[in-house]
Every structure is written in structure tokens, then in C-alpha cells.
Design a protein around this motif. Sequence first.
Motif, PDB file in Angstrom:
ATOM      1  N   GLU A  71       1.126  -1.163   0.441  1.00  0.00           N
ATOM      2  CA  GLU A  71      -0.153  -0.394   0.383  1.00  0.00           C
ATOM      3  C   GLU A  71       0.513   1.897   0.671  1.00  0.00           C
ATOM      4  N   LYS A  72       1.907   1.252   0.645  1.00  0.00           N
ATOM      5  CA  LYS A  72       2.589   2.181   0.721  1.00  0.00           C
ATOM      6  C   LYS A  72       3.103   2.415  -0.650  1.00  0.00           C
ATOM      7  N   LYS A  73       3.655   1.801  -1.184  1.00  0.00           N
ATOM      8  CA  LYS A  73       4.489   2.047  -2.609  1.00  0.00           C
ATOM      9  C   LYS A  73       3.033   1.979  -3.374  1.00  0.00           C
ATOM     10  N   GLU A  74       1.903   1.614  -3.608  1.00  0.00           N
ATOM     11  CA  GLU A  74       1.560   2.381  -4.464  1.00  0.00           C
ATOM     12  C   GLU A  74       1.187   4.145  -4.170  1.00  0.00           C
ATOM     13  N   LEU A  75       1.095   4.503  -3.023  1.00  0.00           N
ATOM     14  CA  LEU A  75       0.780   5.733  -2.439  1.00  0.00           C
ATOM     15  C   LEU A  75       1.952   7.003  -3.820  1.00  0.00           C
ATOM     16  N   ARG A  76       3.383   5.852  -2.685  1.00  0.00           N
ATOM     17  CA  ARG A  76       4.846   6.960  -3.570  1.00  0.00           C
ATOM     18  C   ARG A  76       4.461   6.730  -4.873  1.00  0.00           C
ATOM     19  N   LYS A  77       3.289   5.425  -5.692  1.00  0.00           N
ATOM     20  CA  LYS A  77       3.381   5.852  -6.676  1.00  0.00           C
ATOM     21  C   LYS A  77       2.783   6.785  -7.930  1.00  0.00           C
ATOM     22  N   GLU A  78       1.968   7.246  -6.659  1.00  0.00           N
ATOM     23  CA  GLU A  78       0.568   7.931  -6.668  1.00  0.00           C
ATOM     24  C   GLU A  78       1.032   9.008  -6.744  1.00  0.00           C
ATOM     25  N   VAL A  79       1.987   9.674  -5.161  1.00  0.00           N
ATOM     26  CA  VAL A  79       2.599  10.492  -4.770  1.00  0.00           C
ATOM     27  C   VAL A  79       3.052  11.678  -6.556  1.00  0.00           C
ATOM     28  N   VAL A  80       4.673  10.314  -7.065  1.00  0.00           N
ATOM     29  CA  VAL A  80       4.719  10.443  -8.036  1.00  0.00           C
ATOM     30  C   VAL A  80       4.295  10.853  -9.168  1.00  0.00           C
ATOM     31  N   GLU A  81       3.275  10.035  -9.211  1.00  0.00           N
ATOM     32  CA  GLU A  81       2.386  10.321 -10.588  1.00  0.00           C
ATOM     33  C   GLU A  81       1.540  11.856 -10.667  1.00  0.00           C
ATOM     34  N   ILE A  82       1.131  12.346  -9.352  1.00  0.00           N
ATOM     35  CA  ILE A  82       0.833  13.709  -9.472  1.00  0.00           C
ATOM     36  C   ILE A  82       1.624  14.793  -9.445  1.00  0.00           C
ATOM     37  N   LYS A  83       3.061  14.458  -8.690  1.00  0.00           N
ATOM     38  CA  LYS A  83       4.039  15.160  -9.386  1.00  0.00           C
ATOM     39  C   LYS A  83       4.382  15.636 -10.358  1.00  0.00           C
ATOM     40  N   LYS A  84       4.705  14.529 -10.803  1.00  0.00           N
ATOM     41  CA  LYS A  84       4.324  14.641 -13.205  1.00  0.00           C
ATOM     42  C   LYS A  84       3.599  15.179 -13.227  1.00  0.00           C
ATOM     43  N   GLU A  85       2.385  15.154 -13.155  1.00  0.00           N
ATOM     44  CA  GLU A  85       1.080  15.866 -14.057  1.00  0.00           C
ATOM     45  C   GLU A  85       1.131  17.013 -13.318  1.00  0.00           C
ATOM     46  N   LEU A  86       1.458  17.930 -11.988  1.00  0.00           N
ATOM     47  CA  LEU A  86       1.192  19.227 -11.775  1.00  0.00           C
ATOM     48  C   LEU A  86       2.657  19.980 -13.057  1.00  0.00           C
ATOM     49  N   LYS A  87       3.937  19.135 -12.839  1.00  0.00           N
ATOM     50  CA  LYS A  87       5.124  19.854 -12.996  1.00  0.00           C
ATOM     51  C   LYS A  87       4.521  20.254 -15.233  1.00  0.00           C
ATOM     52  N   GLU A  88       3.836  18.769 -15.504  1.00  0.00           N
ATOM     53  CA  GLU A  88       3.602  19.219 -17.169  1.00  0.00           C
ATOM     54  C   GLU A  88       2.332  20.346 -17.477  1.00  0.00           C
ATOM     55  N   GLN A  89       1.349  20.370 -16.535  1.00  0.00           N
ATOM     56  CA  GLN A  89       1.048  21.430 -15.741  1.00  0.00           C
ATOM     57  C   GLN A  89       1.264  23.282 -16.130  1.00  0.00           C
TER      58      GLN A  89
END
Length: 111
Positions: A71-89
Motif C-alpha cells: 500500500e505504501k508503494k502504491e501511495l508513492r507511485k501515486e504521489v510521483v504521478e501527481i507531481k509529474k502531472e503538476l510539473k506538466e501543467q
Amino acid sequence: MKKMKFYLLAFSMVFANFAFAGNGESKSDNDPVTISNETEIDAATQARINELTNRLDELKAIDKSELERSEKKELRKEVVEIKKELKEQRGAGIYISGGALLVIIILLIIL
């Protein structure tokens, strides 16, 4: 030869000056996402950015000590994806460091 030493000394002094020219502020992950583009952002993009930042805040508030490893691993992946999308925005920009800018200016002067 003296002229070359003078240029080298002046060049190193300028770079030494840049090393201590910070404003003393530090960025942390808790700072809100700011967008410093001169172009206007439409309402849908701004809403998406707010949604992503709210989700990041929710993920940071979760008590991770009770979660399993997967579950921690999934949360880390989600955080990385969100940060990547924010950077693209934010949009792509060209960033030039102070040293690189100084070298470019010196080259323009010399040439």
C-alpha cells in the motif's frame, strides 16, 4: 600573461559572489504550487491543479505506519504521478543558471 591572470581572477571573484547571493528562503514540499507563467490558465486547468494539490495534501496526511508495504508503494507511485502531472501543467520553460548567464554574457563581450 598578466591580462589572462586578471581575467581569471575577476571571473573567479564573480562566481564566488554568486555562491553567497541567496535570499535565505527555502522551499519546502508544504508550499502551495504556484504557477509563474505569463499566459493565463483556463478554469479547467486551474481546477485540475487544485484537485491534484488537495490529493497530495490528503496523501501526506495519511498515517503510513499502519499501512502494508504494498500500500505504501502504491501511495508513492501515486504521489510521483501527481507531481509529474503538476510539473506538466506548469508548462515547459527555459531555465538558465546565473553562472551560465554570466558565461554567455562574457562570451558575447569577448566575441
